[in-house]
Design a protein around this motif. Structure first.
Motif, PDB file in Angstrom:
ATOM      1  N   THR A  53       0.863  -1.127   0.044  1.00 59.36           N
ATOM      2  CA  THR A  53      -0.013  -0.249   0.046  1.00 59.36           C
ATOM      3  C   THR A  53       0.902   1.276  -0.056  1.00 59.36           C
ATOM      4  OG1 THR A  53      -0.155   0.211   2.298  1.00 59.36           O
ATOM      5  CG2 THR A  53      -1.740  -1.417   1.324  1.00 59.36           C
ATOM      6  N   TYR A  54       0.536   1.999  -0.918  1.00 58.73           N
ATOM      7  CA  TYR A  54       1.386   3.391  -0.973  1.00 58.73           C
ATOM      8  C   TYR A  54       0.512   4.422  -0.054  1.00 58.73           C
ATOM      9  CZ  TYR A  54       5.008   3.906  -4.355  1.00 58.73           C
ATOM     10  OH  TYR A  54       6.429   3.788  -5.082  1.00 58.73           O
ATOM     11  N   PHE A  55       1.486   5.128   0.732  1.00 60.60           N
ATOM     12  CA  PHE A  55       0.797   6.226   1.519  1.00 60.60           C
ATOM     13  C   PHE A  55       0.328   7.385   0.599  1.00 60.60           C
ATOM     14  CE2 PHE A  55       1.594  10.078   4.031  1.00 60.60           C
ATOM     15  CZ  PHE A  55       0.734  10.238   5.107  1.00 60.60           C
ATOM     16  N   ALA A  56      -1.047   7.879   0.847  1.00 60.29           N
ATOM     17  CA  ALA A  56      -1.511   8.858   0.066  1.00 60.29           C
ATOM     18  C   ALA A  56      -1.703   9.944   0.777  1.00 60.29           C
ATOM     19  CB  ALA A  56      -2.932   8.552  -0.716  1.00 60.29           C
ATOM     20  N   GLY A  57      -1.868  10.072   2.091  1.00 62.19           N
ATOM     21  CA  GLY A  57      -2.043  10.936   3.071  1.00 62.19           C
ATOM     22  C   GLY A  57      -2.620  10.656   4.286  1.00 62.19           C
ATOM     23  N   GLU A  58      -2.922  11.520   5.163  1.00 62.17           N
ATOM     24  CA  GLU A  58      -3.664  11.273   6.269  1.00 62.17           C
ATOM     25  C   GLU A  58      -5.092  11.367   6.175  1.00 62.17           C
ATOM     26  OE1 GLU A  58      -2.229  13.287   9.784  1.00 62.17           O
ATOM     27  OE2 GLU A  58      -0.036  13.079   9.260  1.00 62.17           O
ATOM     28  N   ALA A  59      -5.965  10.740   6.997  1.00 64.59           N
ATOM     29  CA  ALA A  59      -7.379  10.977   6.805  1.00 64.59           C
ATOM     30  C   ALA A  59      -7.533  12.256   7.759  1.00 64.59           C
ATOM     31  CB  ALA A  59      -7.986  10.012   7.573  1.00 64.59           C
ATOM     32  N   MET A  60      -8.808  12.927   7.314  1.00 67.27           N
ATOM     33  CA  MET A  60      -9.100  14.315   7.808  1.00 67.27           C
ATOM     34  C   MET A  60      -9.039  14.158   9.465  1.00 67.27           C
ATOM     35  SD  MET A  60     -10.190  17.299   7.111  1.00 67.27           S
ATOM     36  CE  MET A  60     -11.099  18.572   7.814  1.00 67.27           C
ATOM     37  N   VAL A  61      -9.461  13.289   9.843  1.00 69.79           N
ATOM     38  CA  VAL A  61      -9.573  12.991  11.350  1.00 69.79           C
ATOM     39  C   VAL A  61      -8.789  11.642  11.943  1.00 69.79           C
ATOM     40  CG1 VAL A  61     -11.339  14.749  11.824  1.00 69.79           C
ATOM     41  CG2 VAL A  61     -12.025  12.397  11.815  1.00 69.79           C
ATOM     42  N   HIS A  62      -8.482  11.550  12.996  1.00 70.15           N
ATOM     43  CA  HIS A  62      -7.735  10.235  13.459  1.00 70.15           C
ATOM     44  C   HIS A  62      -8.719   9.593  14.350  1.00 70.15           C
ATOM     45  CE1 HIS A  62      -4.070  10.684  11.333  1.00 70.15           C
ATOM     46  NE2 HIS A  62      -4.050  12.005  11.532  1.00 70.15           N
ATOM     47  N   ASP A  63      -9.660  10.174  14.832  1.00 70.18           N
ATOM     48  CA  ASP A  63     -10.385   9.568  16.041  1.00 70.18           C
ATOM     49  C   ASP A  63     -11.885   9.106  15.665  1.00 70.18           C
ATOM     50  OD1 ASP A  63     -12.112  12.024  15.355  1.00 70.18           O
ATOM     51  OD2 ASP A  63     -12.051  12.852  17.197  1.00 70.18           O
ATOM     52  N   ALA A  64     -12.081   9.018  14.111  1.00 72.74           N
ATOM     53  CA  ALA A  64     -13.214   8.444  13.746  1.00 72.74           C
ATOM     54  C   ALA A  64     -13.026   7.680  12.397  1.00 72.74           C
ATOM     55  CB  ALA A  64     -14.532   9.313  13.613  1.00 72.74           C
ATOM     56  N   ARG A  65     -13.556   6.620  12.012  1.00 70.55           N
ATOM     57  CA  ARG A  65     -13.339   5.940  10.733  1.00 70.55           C
ATOM     58  C   ARG A  65     -14.122   6.594   9.619  1.00 70.55           C
ATOM     59  NH1 ARG A  65     -15.241  -0.074  11.337  1.00 70.55           N
ATOM     60  NH2 ARG A  65     -14.777  -0.042   9.103  1.00 70.55           N
ATOM     61  N   PRO A  66     -13.471   6.886   8.566  1.00 68.58           N
ATOM     62  CA  PRO A  66     -14.021   7.348   7.437  1.00 68.58           C
ATOM     63  C   PRO A  66     -14.717   6.288   6.562  1.00 68.58           C
ATOM     64  CG  PRO A  66     -11.940   7.188   6.745  1.00 68.58           C
ATOM     65  CD  PRO A  66     -12.026   6.445   8.221  1.00 68.58           C
ATOM     66  N   ARG A  67     -15.316   6.733   5.261  1.00 71.83           N
ATOM     67  CA  ARG A  67     -16.122   5.961   4.219  1.00 71.83           C
ATOM     68  C   ARG A  67     -15.402   6.279   2.974  1.00 71.83           C
ATOM     69  NH1 ARG A  67     -21.289   3.823   3.236  1.00 71.83           N
ATOM     70  NH2 ARG A  67     -21.110   2.513   1.334  1.00 71.83           N
ATOM     71  N   LEU A  68     -14.769   5.362   2.284  1.00 73.81           N
ATOM     72  CA  LEU A  68     -14.381   5.779   0.704  1.00 73.81           C
ATOM     73  C   LEU A  68     -15.439   5.245  -0.144  1.00 73.81           C
ATOM     74  CD1 LEU A  68     -10.716   5.030   1.214  1.00 73.81           C
ATOM     75  CD2 LEU A  68     -11.732   6.859   2.011  1.00 73.81           C
TER      76      LEU A  68
END
Length: 746
Positions: A53-68
């Motif tokens: 997996t390539y690192f694209a960037g950090e998620a907007m927040v680190h305390d809640a899971r996002p949905r892609l």
């Protein structure tokens, strides 16, 4: 002691369940494996190491899971949308999307973290439709390459709940603009704000020589036929004709035709249909009491008198909104609200936003919208819908339905419509079905089976076959999301409830269904979401994953992407990346790699100019490698790839070899573009694969190996005869076949 040389020519059955370990009689047993970890099965049969997996960037927040979520405008304009806690962020070309000033593109949204799992999506060109049972449907529209807006879907003409059948009346205070509607009994609730409201009543009769404003409604009687009109162009109607008592008491040129428009004096009238009554409607914008609301009129009210003919919208905060939508047969289709879980609403043909089921005068045309409730002996909440030539496929908790025309020689319409149950397997409430070719792959209501819903020509019906029947263990406690990768291989990627990533190589034509498990590198790493979009070059698909892991003692959430399986001709001899959350340095030879702050404090694997270097710890956002320097360096978290074969079935004249003491003496691997690995016994005794020859330049990395490699197997007897092929080096490995020499104690 008999000696046999069995061969496993492919791995197209993937990792099979322990429940299958005794089924040596099943044909696909010969093509399976007891374990497939961080491998992907190719349609041709080989097992190749998963790309890192390539690192694209950090998620907007680190305390809640996002949905892609995938948003593909074209192969060269493909976005991944990160839905989070009341925000939406965009990724493109493997990086966060930025505007012309370098700022990350982020917009607010009405959906919180708790809503994300139930969001359902459908795309039309530059617009992504988003449904949730507790929120009015929204549109996410791309207005330029870097600008997006979210607004409510502007539905018109419906949908409607049942028409009032009692004596309660509604009285509008006016015909247009913002009005007050008063009920003769308690009708309204505070959460009706935003809900549609319609009232049917008689309009006024046309008057001669009268100045009418645009939009005014009227009816006119000519030769005993009553017709409805709307003033399309303001003007004064013609005068009455006094010439003969045989004529009606108004002008002979008055509207008596049923063309689209009729000129009446200086006014132009739009013909609406026959009769005196018509529906007027609007949206409730304010709540005063149970008997009074404020309404913003959208379709002019016919009168200001009390009427028992009224209806409220089918969707509201109290009744809920559709759970999903799709496009089919020139219409939008919406399904499954809280109050009407098994109802579908279809738009008018060619007008995605109009849900009117009739014309204003009540006439029903074939182009009008459709409202239909699935007729079944169980309550079936609609979970997903998918369009096919055979009809609109619908997934519900207790079965699968197909909507289509009753007369297949005609178009789907309100008068040519049918819906039948075509399966009884049932769908998960958490995962939308995914269309793959001529089939829909969906997760069963238990969340643990993946089924293929497809039309079967041989039976002239639909089947819902279990794609996990040989690998029932693979889904663990359940699947929560999935996405399909079309290029270069047909692979379904799934996120398991516990954060494991799964892959299913799926090809109906070649009868390939091969499951593999993937453990993403890093401490406590778990995948929380997955989406697939074309890569920036349009040559293959990238698999984006939202990954949570512990970094330097803290939970961090990153957006990462997985490229296609390694291909030396495309990627170059040293171009393959086999570490996770990776970054690549390319330039003048160096011994220092920086920019690794996202892996601070972590032990990382390093591949420099095609050679594995010692593991290092990231400090100060970088690592230093021992000399010599390298021009192409991949750095990331290590992971292990493994294939463990099944117990071989070796037939003898006096019976099976199962359970007999045996010894594997030699293994012959047919490899493709492989840089390293080990072969050995499941208990851990391994032999390393060496590929360097006396002719190789000792100052350069060992060239990748393609061909057959004979390995002396570690000594020892057991009753299994299993082989493990494994690597944790940051190098490629592809096994095409395995041949081995086995001595069996008879």
């Amino acid at each position: 002691m008999p000696v046999v040389r069995p061969i496993q020519t492919n791995f197209t059955a993937g990792e099979v369940s322990p429940r299958m370990f005794g089924r040596v009689d099943v044909a696909r047993y010969a093509n399976g494996a007891a374990e497939m970890l961080n491998m992907v099965v190719q349609v041709q049969g080989g097992a190749t190491r998963r790309a890192g997996t390539y690192f694209a960037g950090e998620a907007m927040v680190h305390d809640a899971r996002p949905r892609l979520v995938r948003f593909e405008v074209s192969t060269l304009a493909a976005y991944v949308i990160e839905f989070g806690n009341y925000y939406v962020r965009f990724w493109r070309n493997r990086a966060p999307l930025t505007d012309g000033f370098g700022a990350t593109v982020i917009i607010g949204s009405p959906w919180g973290t708790a809503d994300l799992a139930e969001l359902r999506f459908a795309q039309s060109a530059d617009v992504l439709f988003v449904c949730h049972p507790n929120h009015a449907p929204r549109r996410l529209s791309r207005t330029s390459e870097t600008t997006f807006v979210i607004d409510e879907v502007p539905v018109t003409g419906g949908p409607w709940a049942e028409e009032n059948a009692g004596a309660t009346t509604l009285t509008p205070s006016g015909a247009t603009g913002t009005i007050t509607v008063t009920a003769s009994a308690a009708v309204f609730a505070a959460d009706d704000v935003g809900r549609l409201l319609a009232i049917r009543d008689e309009t006024g009769e046309r008057s001669a020589s009268f100045a009418y404003g645009a939009g005014t409604l009227m009816w006119a009687n000519y030769n005993q036929t009553v017709r409805l009109y709307r003033v399309a162009q303001a003007g004064t109607t013609a005068a009455a004709d006094p010439t003969t008592s045989l004529e009606p008491a108004w002008d002979k040129n008055a509207p008596n035709g049923e063309s689209n428009t009729v000129r009446d004096g200086t006014a132009v009238l739009e013909y609406l249909g026959r009769g005196r009554a018509i529906w007027g409607w609007g949206r409730i914008t304010g709540y005063t009491s149970a008997t009074q609301v404020t309404v913003e009129v959208i379709g002019r009210m016919p009168a200001t008198s009390a009427s028992t003919r009224w209806k409220l919208g089918a969707w509201s905060a109290a009744r809920g909104y559709p759970r999903c939508m799709t496009f089919h047969a020139g219409r939008t289709w919406w399904g499954g609200s809280i109050a009407q879980p098994q109802t579908v609403w279809a738009s008018e043909t060619g007008d995605f936003y109009s849900l009117a089921t009739s014309e204003e005068d009540g006439t029903v045309l074939d182009t009008n919208g459709i409202t239909y409730t699935l007729d079944d002996n169980e309550v079936n909440t609609i979970r997903w819908m998918s369009s096919f030539s055979r009809g609109l496929m619908i997934g519900c908790p207790s079965g699968e339905f197909v909507i289509g025309p009753a007369n297949t020689n005609g178009a789907l319409s309100p008068s040519n419509f049918q819906a039948f149950r075509r399966g009884d397997r049932g769908s998960s409430p958490d995962v939308a079905g995914v269309r793959v070719g001529a089939a829909v792959l969906f997760v069963s209501r238990s969340g643990r089976k993946v089924r293929e819903f497809v039309y079967d020509f041989s039976t002239d019906g639909f089947t819902s076959s279990d794609q996990t029947v040989l690998s029932e263990h693979i889904t663990g406690q359940g699947v929560v999301q999935m996405a399909h990768q079309e290029e270069p291989e047909g692979v379904l990627w799934l996120v398991r409830e516990d954060g494991a990533l799964l892959s299913l190589t799926y090809d109906r034509e070649q009868e390939v269904r091969a499951w593999c498990r993937h453990g993403i590198g890093g401490q406590d790493a778990r995948v929380e979401s997955v989406a697939v979009v074309p890569n920036p070059y349009g040559t293959a698909d990238d698999v984006y994953v939202a990954v949570a892991r512990t970094i330097d003692g803290q939970t961090r959430r990153y957006i990462e992407w997985i490229g296609p399986p390694f291909d030396a001709a495309r990627d170059g001899e040293h171009g393959g990346v086999f570490v996770d959350s990776a970054l690549t340095y390319s330039g003048a030879p160096t011994t220092v790699v920086t920019g690794l702050a996202h892996l601070e404090g972590e032990s990382v694997a390093i591949c420099a100019d095609g050679a594995a270097r010692p593991v290092a710890t990231v400090s100060g956002g970088g690592v230093t490698i021992a000399a010599p320097g390298a021009a192409l360096i991949h750095v990331g978290l290590p992971y292990t790839s493994r294939v463990r074969t099944l117990r071989p079935e070796l037939a003898f004249q006096n019976g099976s070899a199962q359970g007999r003491v045996k010894r594997v003496t030699e293994v012959f691997l047919r490899l493709l573009e492989t840089g390293g690995g080990t072969v050995g016994r499941p208990d851990g005794d391994r032999e390393r694969l060496f590929f360097r020859t006396p002719l190789d330049d000792m100052t350069r990395a060992v060239p990748l190996f393609t061909g057959d490699r004979e390995v002396a197997f570690p000594a020892g007897y057991d009753r299994d005869g299993q082989i493990v092929i494994e690597t944790d080096e940051p190098l490629p490995m592809t096994a095409l076949s395995v041949t081995y020499e086995v001595q069996v104690n008879d």
